[in-house]
Scaffold this motif. Sequence first.
Motif, short mmCIF file in Angstrom:
data_model
loop_
_atom_site.label_atom_id
_atom_site.label_comp_id
_atom_site.label_asym_id
_atom_site.label_seq_id
_atom_site.Cartn_x
_atom_site.Cartn_y
_atom_site.Cartn_z
N SER A 276 49.35 40.58 31.50
CA SER A 276 49.22 39.16 31.84
C SER A 276 49.75 38.87 33.23
O SER A 276 49.22 38.00 33.94
N LYS A 277 50.79 39.61 33.66
CA LYS A 277 51.30 39.42 35.01
C LYS A 277 50.31 39.92 36.06
O LYS A 277 50.26 39.39 37.17
N CYS A 278 49.53 40.93 35.71
CA CYS A 278 48.54 41.45 36.66
C CYS A 278 47.43 40.43 36.93
O CYS A 278 46.79 40.48 37.99
N PHE A 279 47.18 39.51 35.99
CA PHE A 279 46.15 38.50 36.17
C PHE A 279 46.69 37.23 36.84
O PHE A 279 45.98 36.23 36.90
N ASP A 280 47.92 37.28 37.32
CA ASP A 280 48.48 36.15 38.05
C ASP A 280 47.94 36.20 39.49
O ASP A 280 48.63 36.61 40.43
N LEU A 281 46.70 35.79 39.65
CA LEU A 281 45.96 35.89 40.90
C LEU A 281 45.66 34.50 41.44
O LEU A 281 45.77 33.51 40.72
N PRO A 282 45.27 34.40 42.70
CA PRO A 282 44.82 33.09 43.22
C PRO A 282 43.64 32.55 42.43
O PRO A 282 42.85 33.31 41.85
N SER A 283 43.51 31.25 42.38
CA SER A 283 42.50 30.61 41.52
C SER A 283 41.08 30.95 41.92
O SER A 283 40.16 30.86 41.10
N THR B 74 38.99 32.52 37.51
CA THR B 74 40.27 33.23 37.51
C THR B 74 41.35 32.48 36.73
O THR B 74 42.16 33.09 36.01
N SER B 75 41.39 31.18 36.85
CA SER B 75 42.43 30.39 36.18
C SER B 75 42.31 30.48 34.67
O SER B 75 43.31 30.68 33.95
N THR B 76 41.08 30.37 34.15
CA THR B 76 40.89 30.45 32.70
C THR B 76 41.21 31.85 32.18
O THR B 76 41.82 31.99 31.11
N SER B 77 40.82 32.86 32.92
CA SER B 77 41.12 34.23 32.48
C SER B 77 42.63 34.47 32.47
O SER B 77 43.15 35.14 31.57
N ARG B 78 43.36 33.92 33.43
CA ARG B 78 44.82 34.08 33.44
C ARG B 78 45.45 33.39 32.23
O ARG B 78 46.36 33.94 31.60
N THR B 79 44.94 32.22 31.89
CA THR B 79 45.48 31.51 30.73
C THR B 79 45.20 32.25 29.43
O THR B 79 46.05 32.33 28.54
N TYR C 223 40.36 46.87 46.55
CA TYR C 223 39.95 45.57 47.10
C TYR C 223 41.20 44.71 47.25
O TYR C 223 42.04 44.65 46.33
N GLY C 224 41.32 44.08 48.41
CA GLY C 224 42.48 43.24 48.66
C GLY C 224 43.75 44.08 48.73
O GLY C 224 43.84 45.07 49.45
N GLN C 225 44.73 43.71 47.94
CA GLN C 225 46.00 44.42 47.87
C GLN C 225 46.08 45.37 46.69
O GLN C 225 47.17 45.72 46.23
N GLY C 226 44.93 45.78 46.16
CA GLY C 226 44.90 46.69 45.02
C GLY C 226 45.10 46.01 43.69
O GLY C 226 45.50 46.65 42.71
N GLU C 227 44.78 44.69 43.60
CA GLU C 227 44.98 43.97 42.35
C GLU C 227 44.08 44.49 41.24
O GLU C 227 44.50 44.57 40.07
N LEU C 228 42.85 44.86 41.59
CA LEU C 228 41.92 45.32 40.56
C LEU C 228 42.36 46.65 39.97
O LEU C 228 42.20 46.89 38.75
N GLN C 229 42.93 47.53 40.79
CA GLN C 229 43.42 48.80 40.28
C GLN C 229 44.65 48.62 39.39
O GLN C 229 44.85 49.35 38.42
N LYS C 230 45.49 47.65 39.71
CA LYS C 230 46.63 47.36 38.85
C LYS C 230 46.16 46.84 37.49
O LYS C 230 46.71 47.22 36.44
#
Length: 307
Positions: A76-83, A133-138, A175-182
């Motif tokens: 869940s922390k990995c999905f704490d991404l920009p909206s 992104t916001s709904t998926s994080r929730t 991609y980006g800062q490696g968020e997708l790999q995390k």
Amino acid sequence: MDSLGLVQPLHKLSSTIFFSRQRRSPRVIPFSSSLKPLPSKRVNLSKPSTLTFALAESDSPKPLETSSKTLLLQLSKCFDLPSDYFQQLPSDLRLDLNDAAFDLSNGPIIDECGQELGETLLNLSRAWEQADTSTSRTLVKILPELESSLTDGAKSAFGRRLISAGRRFRGMGQYGQGELQKIAKAMITTGEVLSANASPASVGNESKSNTRMFKFGELQVAVSPEKAYAGAAIAFVFGILSWQISQGIQSTPESSLQYANDNALLLAKSLRGTLLATFYASAVLSGFTTAGLLLLAKQLSSEKDSS
């Protein structure tokens, strides 16, 4: 003479004492060696290592019991991404995200994962398809709360879906800062733990329900052997009807019909040709559909028997 006589006995007495001391001195060595301090130290050193190893073995199963919920919290922390993170993905990565959504929610998800978790995963897959992104994080934050109420079969199905979707994220690359790999690493690790905790009996019962999922846009259809046979029968009947209609249209002579003018005659001829092409194509497609569904039903039945 008397003095010399006294000196000689004293000299003999001192030499006797000196030699007696030399003879007695070696006796101290076997007395000191009989203490043997080294073996007692070795025994004392061996005990703590044995106790430490035993404690390590007794404590090893404890992290596995709570690791699934902990890993879900990390996910869940990995999905704490920009909206707007998913919306900014390139088109090829958006397609991979849609594939991950399909792998997460395909098949009889309600039957395998339960009502609450199944609906949550369906909503999560829709959020990925819409790049929300916001709904998926929730929705991902809800997963740790649902983990404790899952059965072994639901955990196994949930784990396999996470592994499949995580591999899609891993295929997106950097991609980006490696968020997708995390996200990919967290999903695969969590899925492996959930699948490992499931009992073999529950996994065996799930493998017996072999179905194939077909997706047409937002529509998902689970095909079982029974549904495949029923679809083949319907396609066969529809093909026969299409063939008979096309034969009826072709057997009707054009001279038997009356037209008001030449324009009506041309319109009727074009309409007749269109109808013939449509019904002949429907008959041919129905034949291919019947054959394909029969082969699929046979394959699913063989997989079910082998499992």
